[in-house]
Enzyme design. Structure first.
Site, short mmCIF file in Angstrom:
data_model
loop_
_atom_site.label_atom_id
_atom_site.label_comp_id
_atom_site.label_asym_id
_atom_site.label_seq_id
_atom_site.Cartn_x
_atom_site.Cartn_y
_atom_site.Cartn_z
N TRP A 148 0.80 -1.22 0.00
CA TRP A 148 0.00 0.00 0.00
C TRP A 148 0.83 1.27 0.00
CZ3 TRP A 148 1.85 2.38 4.18
CH2 TRP A 148 2.29 1.58 5.25
N ASN A 149 2.14 1.18 0.26
CA ASN A 149 2.91 2.41 0.52
C ASN A 149 3.15 3.27 -0.71
OD1 ASN A 149 4.61 0.36 -0.45
ND2 ASN A 149 6.41 1.21 0.57
N ARG A 172 -3.57 -7.56 -7.67
CA ARG A 172 -4.33 -7.50 -6.43
C ARG A 172 -3.73 -6.39 -5.57
NH1 ARG A 172 -4.21 -7.68 -0.60
NH2 ARG A 172 -6.07 -8.75 0.10
N SER A 226 5.93 -7.76 2.77
CA SER A 226 6.80 -8.21 3.86
C SER A 226 7.36 -9.60 3.58
CB SER A 226 6.03 -8.23 5.17
OG SER A 226 5.06 -9.26 5.16
N GLU A 247 9.88 -8.45 -3.90
CA GLU A 247 10.64 -7.42 -3.17
C GLU A 247 10.05 -7.37 -1.78
OE1 GLU A 247 10.09 -4.29 -1.50
OE2 GLU A 247 10.84 -2.78 -2.90
N CYS A 281 10.46 0.91 1.91
CA CYS A 281 11.22 -0.32 2.19
C CYS A 281 12.73 -0.07 2.26
CB CYS A 281 10.91 -1.38 1.14
SG CYS A 281 11.23 -0.85 -0.56
#
Length: 486
Positions: A148-149, A172, A226, A247, A281
């Site tokens: 979402w970032n 998605r 994650s 990633e 990240c």
């Protein structure tokens, strides 16, 4: 403003079987109620992608390029709207939404060109009895799970290489930020993109999302998220042999030596750490500072933290917006409080900004005397916290910097000594080493080592994740059997 709320399946915008409220974390107000996909919707999308594969894979590169450029042109035309989608669903400062939008534009343009650079090739036969030709073909249906970032940037890193390679892709988006992805689905529908080539749907629960990876239809599964999510996806995807490109998490170290340009180091550390509320990240989570420059560097970082503008004013030069939700806010606040209780020194921030009564905000925070035993050291904070770890002995520095359970994505070095930077760059177990600067772009490989991922986003390396190689061998003299071992 009316935001898109429909999933995009098999060339059509349609209502899903579920509903999800999207709330702006800056205002805590409802932005939109979007529809989400249930099991039947997911099955429809998988079958549509399977049906589209042979046609899209056989489509000429020139035709794929045409569709990608048509979509790019629509993305350019809808800049303000797409950026507003990100602005509202994330609370991201307006200026920072430009990067999301821009990466989608450049990804579609870059991979439309990059696919033309992929060349088949031959190689010699030792005995001279055969010719050998290696070709590149689309790997198959791809499924992409997005974080979402960076709602549009993350989508850009997947849609570009998949479309160029000839792989139908089911995207998605995160349930926290589906709106901007749904807006891209609406643009795909608007240009009449061939059915099933791109499909965009947020799922009605994680068990429905698992149906995408548990299916034997996808040949490529790609993720930005994650390490724990990556492990889960690989487990659920074990119903068949699939290719993975991921990633994943990181806990980036920054090493500030006594000969570093301290202003440069402070600008980069705080710039990456306070932008997007630290929800990046590659943010430098653990900042190791040489004792002789510790005090001077801390002062510079604190000055930047205290001058950072926090809020959600579209007309202001905002540095730091909110974190994504209340759960994230409580987690980050807990990391700060526990670190202080365990002996860390709070130099700046540490709480909600006093002028903001609503929203999930954390002040840009600076902690000193952070130790290896603290959770703020061990975990990827994903928040606007700079953790300073002083060092006077370099003998353990590499071991400490590499001590990252979540694997190695990015590390930063600040020194004027090239021999020193070469020494550390060779020994740090991270996929990217940034020395006296920071640079990311669509043509530069982005990927981690170990638990931080598989494969790459960006550059021609990402395209290879969606292509398979096929060897074609032809006998020169059909009367001669070459033999299995020749």
């Amino acid at each position: 403003m009316d935001f898109p709320t429909q999933i995009y399946i098999d060339g059509q915008l349609t209502k899903g079987s579920g509903r999800k409220e999207v709330v702006n974390p800056a205002t805590e107000e409802l932005v939109a109620t979007v529809t989400t996909a249930g099991f039947n919707d997911v099955e429809r999308a998988l079958q549509a992608a399977k049906n589209a594969f042979l046609k899209w894979a056989a489509t000429s590169i020139a035709n794929r390029q045409m569709w990608m450029r048509r979509l790019r042109d629509e993305v350019i035309a809808q800049e303000d709207f797409l950026r507003d989608c990100v602005h509202q669903e994330m609370g991201k400062p307006w200026a920072q939404t430009h990067e999301d939008w821009d990466r989608l534009v450049v990804s579609l343009a870059f991979y439309a060109e990059e696919i033309a650079r992929v060349h088949d090739y031959g190689f010699p036969d030792r005995a001279g009895t055969h010719t050998h030709h290696m070709t590149h073909e689309p790997a198959g249906v791809a499924v992409a799970f997005l974080a979402w970032n960076f709602p549009l940037l993350n989508l850009a890193f997947k849609i570009g290489p998949a479309m160029a390679a000839g792989c139908p892709i089911i995207i998605r988006p995160s349930e926290a930020t589906p709106i901007s992805a749904y807006a891209v689905g609406a643009l795909c529908a608007k240009i009449g993109l061939p059915d099933g080539v791109v499909q965009i749907l947020c799922t009605d629960g994680y068990d429905v999302a698992d149906a995408l990876t548990a299916s034997t239809i996808p040949q490529v599964v790609t993720l930005i998220g994650s390490t724990k999510t990556g492990q889960h996806i690989m487990r659920t995807g074990a119903t068949s042999i699939k290719r993975y490109s991921m990633e994943l998490g990181g806990n980036a170290p920054a090493l500030v030596f006594d000969d570093a340009d301290l202003d440069l180091a402070a600008d980069i550390v705080t710039g990456v750490k306070f932008s997007n509320a630290g929800q990046i990240c590659v943010s430098p989570n653990r900042v190791f500072v040489a004792e002789p420059v510790r005090e001077a560097f801390a002062e510079k970082v604190v000055a930047r933290a205290e001058s950072a503008q926090v809020g959600f004013d579209k007309t202001a030069d905002i540095t730091t917006g909110p974190v994504i939700d209340d759960r994230a806010h409580r987690r980050i606040k807990g990391l700060i409080d526990f670190a202080i209780a365990d002996g860390a020194t709070l130099l700046a921030g540490g709480d909600r900004p006093s002028h903001l009564k609503k929203g999930h905000y954390i002040e840009p925070t600076v902690l000193d005397n952070v130790t290896e035993a603290m959770d703020v050291y061990r975990q990827e904070t994903f928040g606007p916290i700079v953790s300073l770890i002083p060092f006077s002995d370099e003998s353990r520095l590499i071991d400490m910097a590499n001590d990252c359970e979540e694997g190695g994505l990015t590390a930063y070095l600040f020194t004027q000594d090239q021999a020193r930077s070469d020494h550390y760059a060779a020994r740090l177990r991270y996929g990217e080493i940034q020395i006296n600067g920071v640079k990311y772009d669509i043509d530069l490989p982005h990927g981690g080592i170990g638990q931080s991922g598989i494969g790459h986003d960006c550059s021609g390396l990402a395209l290879q994740d969606y292509l398979v190689k096929k060897r074609i061998t032809r006998a020169l003299d059909t009367s001669v059997f070459g033999g299995l071992n020749q």
